[in-house]
Design a protein around this motif. Structure first.
Motif, PDB file in Angstrom:
ATOM      1  N   PHE A  34       0.829  -1.200   0.000  1.00  0.00           N
ATOM      2  CA  PHE A  34       0.000   0.000   0.000  1.00  0.00           C
ATOM      3  C   PHE A  34       0.865   1.252   0.000  1.00  0.00           C
ATOM      4  O   PHE A  34       0.577   2.224  -0.700  1.00  0.00           O
ATOM      5  CB  PHE A  34      -0.924  -0.008   1.211  1.00  0.00           C
ATOM      6  N   TRP A  39      -3.781   2.536  -3.163  1.00  0.00           N
ATOM      7  CA  TRP A  39      -4.929   1.651  -3.317  1.00  0.00           C
ATOM      8  C   TRP A  39      -5.088   1.176  -4.762  1.00  0.00           C
ATOM      9  O   TRP A  39      -5.499   0.038  -5.006  1.00  0.00           O
ATOM     10  CB  TRP A  39      -6.195   2.366  -2.855  1.00  0.00           C
ATOM     11  N   PHE A  42      -3.053  -1.927  -5.174  1.00  0.00           N
ATOM     12  CA  PHE A  42      -3.155  -2.912  -4.095  1.00  0.00           C
ATOM     13  C   PHE A  42      -3.924  -4.133  -4.583  1.00  0.00           C
ATOM     14  O   PHE A  42      -5.088  -4.026  -4.984  1.00  0.00           O
ATOM     15  CB  PHE A  42      -3.866  -2.290  -2.894  1.00  0.00           C
ATOM     16  N   LYS A  65      -9.865  -7.405  -0.334  1.00  0.00           N
ATOM     17  CA  LYS A  65      -8.651  -6.627  -0.091  1.00  0.00           C
ATOM     18  C   LYS A  65      -8.915  -5.484   0.876  1.00  0.00           C
ATOM     19  O   LYS A  65      -8.009  -5.038   1.577  1.00  0.00           O
ATOM     20  CB  LYS A  65      -8.060  -6.133  -1.411  1.00  0.00           C
ATOM     21  N   GLU A  66     -10.172  -4.988   0.938  1.00  0.00           N
ATOM     22  CA  GLU A  66     -10.515  -3.972   1.924  1.00  0.00           C
ATOM     23  C   GLU A  66     -10.364  -4.534   3.344  1.00  0.00           C
ATOM     24  O   GLU A  66      -9.823  -3.869   4.237  1.00  0.00           O
ATOM     25  CB  GLU A  66     -11.952  -3.478   1.713  1.00  0.00           C
ATOM     26  N   LEU A  69      -6.570  -4.925   4.174  1.00  0.00           N
ATOM     27  CA  LEU A  69      -5.879  -3.685   4.522  1.00  0.00           C
ATOM     28  C   LEU A  69      -6.329  -3.169   5.891  1.00  0.00           C
ATOM     29  O   LEU A  69      -5.508  -2.685   6.680  1.00  0.00           O
ATOM     30  CB  LEU A  69      -6.118  -2.620   3.455  1.00  0.00           C
ATOM     31  N   GLU A 117      -5.361   8.641   1.316  1.00  0.00           N
ATOM     32  CA  GLU A 117      -6.271   7.810   0.527  1.00  0.00           C
ATOM     33  C   GLU A 117      -7.373   7.116   1.316  1.00  0.00           C
ATOM     34  O   GLU A 117      -8.333   6.631   0.718  1.00  0.00           O
ATOM     35  CB  GLU A 117      -5.474   6.737  -0.231  1.00  0.00           C
ATOM     36  N   ILE A 121     -11.524   4.681   0.459  1.00  0.00           N
ATOM     37  CA  ILE A 121     -11.499   3.223   0.416  1.00  0.00           C
ATOM     38  C   ILE A 121     -12.626   2.676   1.285  1.00  0.00           C
ATOM     39  O   ILE A 121     -12.605   2.835   2.499  1.00  0.00           O
ATOM     40  CB  ILE A 121     -10.151   2.668   0.917  1.00  0.00           C
TER      41      ILE A 121
END
Length: 213
Positions: A34, A39, A42, A65-66, A69, A117, A121
């Motif tokens: 990251f 993002w 990623f 992937k959210e 992270l 960022e 997200i």
């Protein structure tokens, strides 16, 4: 260190024991990616490759992937927590040390990326905002205790004091040349104390003898 109060979004397959060391390795790889790619770059596959695990291992742990992270931030990113040493000086040194840990350590670039960022997200935005609010409340509580104990004048601006301290710690970490970063990492507490000493000479209430702490 203190958390942000958000609920973890980790997805775990039933019956599969977790290996904390593998989780830490994946989380660090996720933050490193990251930091490098943001993002937009990623991807689960890339995190798996960096961590030296199969992509299936990631999907057995995280559903997206959210979620990955978000948990990486929870597991690996240092956070600011309230601390009460009984004196303003000690509290502020600990606060400055925590800030230096964030930005001078191995997750500093990821912390900067999050600041830029995270709001865009899904899922991560809510977690990061909760963490940011908790950090702000912890820092403000430290300064307010100093005011209540008479170590700071009643009219002291909590916001300006924290802007000066936190900004000074962050800028020192970010402006330290690469060949000096290892030395900073070894001496974080000492630099935090120097920064606090400098700040308190300007803002603390003089003692009856006229001396300053």
């Amino acid at each position: 260190r203190g958390g942000g109060g958000a609920v973890s979004t980790t997805h775990v397959a039933a019956g599969r024991p977790r290996d904390p060391e593998v989780d830490r390795r994946i989380a660090q790889a996720a933050l490193d990616l990251f930091a490098d790619a943001g993002w937009a770059g990623f991807a689960m596959e890339t995190v798996a490759r960096r961590a030296g695990v199969g992509k299936a291992s990631l999907y057995l742990r995280w559903s997206s992937k959210e979620a990955l992270l978000t948990d990486a931030v929870t597991l690996r990113l240092a956070r600011v927590a309230d601390v009460d040493t009984g004196a303003l000086h000690g509290d502020l040194v600990e606060l400055a040390t925590q800030m230096l840990d964030i930005y001078a350590g191995g997750t500093g670039r990821a912390a900067l990326r999050l600041g830029l960022e995270a709001a865009a997200i899904p899922g991560v935005a809510e977690h990061y905002e909760a963490m940011r609010r908790a950090q702000t409340l912890a820092a403000r509580a430290i300064v307010r205790r100093g005011i209540d104990r008479g170590e700071l004048a009643a009219g002291t601006s909590v916001t300006l004091l924290l802007d000066t301290l936190v900004g000074g710690a962050m800028m020192h970490a970010l402006s330290t040349p690469p060949d000096k970063q290892a030395d900073l990492a070894r001496n974080i507490s000492a630099h935090a104390a120097r920064l606090v000493n400098f700040l308190l000479r300007a803002v603390t209430v003089p003692t009856p003898s006229g001396a300053r702490p």
